[in-house]
Design a protein around this motif. Sequence first.
Motif, short mmCIF file in Angstrom:
data_model
loop_
_atom_site.label_atom_id
_atom_site.label_comp_id
_atom_site.label_asym_id
_atom_site.label_seq_id
_atom_site.Cartn_x
_atom_site.Cartn_y
_atom_site.Cartn_z
N SER A 127 94.94 44.84 65.63
CA SER A 127 94.09 45.24 66.75
C SER A 127 94.32 46.69 67.12
CB SER A 127 94.36 44.35 67.97
OG SER A 127 94.03 43.01 67.69
N TYR A 128 95.58 47.09 67.15
CA TYR A 128 95.90 48.48 67.47
C TYR A 128 95.28 49.41 66.41
CZ TYR A 128 99.52 46.38 70.41
OH TYR A 128 100.20 45.64 71.33
N ALA A 129 95.49 49.07 65.15
CA ALA A 129 94.99 49.91 64.07
C ALA A 129 93.46 49.98 64.10
CB ALA A 129 95.48 49.38 62.73
N GLU A 130 92.82 48.86 64.35
CA GLU A 130 91.36 48.83 64.39
C GLU A 130 90.83 49.73 65.50
OE1 GLU A 130 87.64 45.67 64.94
OE2 GLU A 130 89.72 45.00 65.19
N MET A 131 91.48 49.69 66.67
CA MET A 131 91.02 50.53 67.77
C MET A 131 91.22 52.01 67.46
SD MET A 131 89.61 51.05 70.61
CE MET A 131 89.39 49.40 71.28
N VAL A 132 92.39 52.35 66.91
CA VAL A 132 92.65 53.75 66.57
C VAL A 132 91.62 54.25 65.57
CG1 VAL A 132 94.26 55.31 65.39
CG2 VAL A 132 95.12 53.70 67.10
N CYS A 133 91.39 53.48 64.52
CA CYS A 133 90.46 53.90 63.47
C CYS A 133 89.02 53.96 63.98
CB CYS A 133 90.54 52.97 62.27
SG CYS A 133 92.11 53.03 61.39
N THR A 134 88.64 53.00 64.82
CA THR A 134 87.27 52.97 65.34
C THR A 134 86.98 54.19 66.20
OG1 THR A 134 87.22 50.55 65.32
CG2 THR A 134 85.62 51.67 66.72
N VAL A 135 87.89 54.49 67.13
CA VAL A 135 87.68 55.64 68.01
C VAL A 135 87.80 56.94 67.21
CG1 VAL A 135 88.47 56.82 70.09
CG2 VAL A 135 88.55 54.34 69.98
N ALA A 136 88.74 57.00 66.28
CA ALA A 136 88.92 58.20 65.46
C ALA A 136 87.67 58.49 64.63
CB ALA A 136 90.14 58.06 64.56
N ASP A 137 87.15 57.46 63.97
CA ASP A 137 85.99 57.66 63.11
C ASP A 137 84.76 58.05 63.91
OD1 ASP A 137 87.60 57.00 60.99
OD2 ASP A 137 86.87 54.94 60.80
N HIS A 138 84.61 57.46 65.10
CA HIS A 138 83.47 57.82 65.95
C HIS A 138 83.61 59.26 66.44
CE1 HIS A 138 80.08 57.37 68.58
NE2 HIS A 138 80.81 57.61 69.65
N THR A 139 84.81 59.63 66.82
CA THR A 139 85.06 61.00 67.27
C THR A 139 84.78 61.99 66.14
OG1 THR A 139 86.73 60.24 68.84
CG2 THR A 139 86.76 62.57 68.26
N LEU A 140 85.16 61.63 64.92
CA LEU A 140 84.92 62.50 63.77
C LEU A 140 83.42 62.72 63.56
CD1 LEU A 140 87.58 61.17 61.24
CD2 LEU A 140 87.39 63.52 62.07
N LYS A 141 82.63 61.68 63.72
CA LYS A 141 81.18 61.83 63.57
C LYS A 141 80.62 62.81 64.60
CE LYS A 141 80.32 57.20 61.66
NZ LYS A 141 79.65 55.90 61.90
N LEU A 142 81.07 62.65 65.84
CA LEU A 142 80.60 63.55 66.89
C LEU A 142 81.07 64.98 66.62
CD1 LEU A 142 81.32 61.35 70.05
CD2 LEU A 142 79.12 61.73 68.94
N ALA A 143 82.32 65.13 66.20
CA ALA A 143 82.86 66.47 65.94
C ALA A 143 82.12 67.15 64.79
CB ALA A 143 84.35 66.38 65.64
N GLU A 144 81.83 66.41 63.74
CA GLU A 144 81.13 66.99 62.60
C GLU A 144 79.70 67.36 62.97
OE1 GLU A 144 81.74 63.91 59.80
OE2 GLU A 144 83.67 64.69 59.09
#
Length: 372
Positions: free
Chosen positions: A233-250
């Motif tokens: 659960s921890y890993a899923e949350m980290v990856c989900t928020v990270a990947d979404h942030t990456l899309k916005l940043a790019e």
Amino acid sequence: MSASCLPPVQTYHPTTFLERGVAVPFTTPLLAGTRARPGEKRGLELVIPNPSGGRGVYIMAWKSISALCSPTLHDRQLNDRIEALTSVTPGTIRRVSREIAAEGLAGDEAMAAAQKAADNDKGDRLLANYLLLLALVEQVDAPTAEQKLAAVSDPEEMQRRARLAVDQVAPRLRRTTNWVASALEAIGDTMSYIGVTVGSTSGRIPRLIKLLQRCSQEVAAWSSAQRSDDQASYAEMVCTVADHTLKLAETTLGQARDLTNDVVGLLRTWGNDPDPIVRLSGRPEWLLDGWEQICLLWTLAQDDAGRRAALVEMVQLLPVLPKEAKEWADQFQEFDISMKLRRLIPLNEDWRTGATVFDTVARNEHMRALSC
């Protein structure tokens, strides 16, 4: 007031990035994840994550930091200097933090790293200025392939063509050639953190995007081999928020770089009002603010036990995406991090008991060196 009359705990969700505040690289464990933002009346405020790992944050006056904990000497100096700032941005906080590190208050390693980081920034600015000037030459003079090759191999030829381009552009802008040259340099400095050209790997932001991409991939790969539901659960949350942030940043990175498709128009806009360009170029940095520390927690984890402990800290430090991000990109999505992941801290497990506080401070100083 009786307990039954107390207002319910609300999930903290800022409207703007300025309201969310800027991550401050404190070394005191209790201040991990603390952000600084302008106060409603005057001065600065601290936004401190709930130390228990539960919902909510603490909001307190900047001057009241010593009432919460006993900060390190590094943090006291950092606190005093940030308090004097008139503008709170990731750039201003980084500048002050680097000055403190350069004085040795976070250890010798951070002091050396601060000097190296300053040299890297200088190199990024020089490269950004050169690429911006090169883009102007190509758009104004439309050189042939042979002329491009000659300009690259002959610095004097490049300087000649650059002067010619500036001479041609200045009358169109109703500016002097000195103004055009100075404006190009100022724009290059502003955009040096994001890299001027598409696909550029120079600049702090492209490097941070690569770090976050690698961290997300490693967390996902590691968690797939784990049996713990909590860790998954921890890993899923980290990856989900990270990947979404990456899309916005790019997305915002591309928007800012698109400005260089018309350098003459960019110069004209800069002459009328540089603020829109500064704000657009700064969006990727606001989006990624705070992620470097999260990635470094994972990078420094040595084994499975360390990675499990790192994930707990990483989840607690995940930045909340303000609603302002909706105006920046269509992919915006809200995440209620604090409601989905909560954890009880058993006695003697980590720094909250004080048993390993000195080790944690040392680790945080090492992270300061890696993040300068």
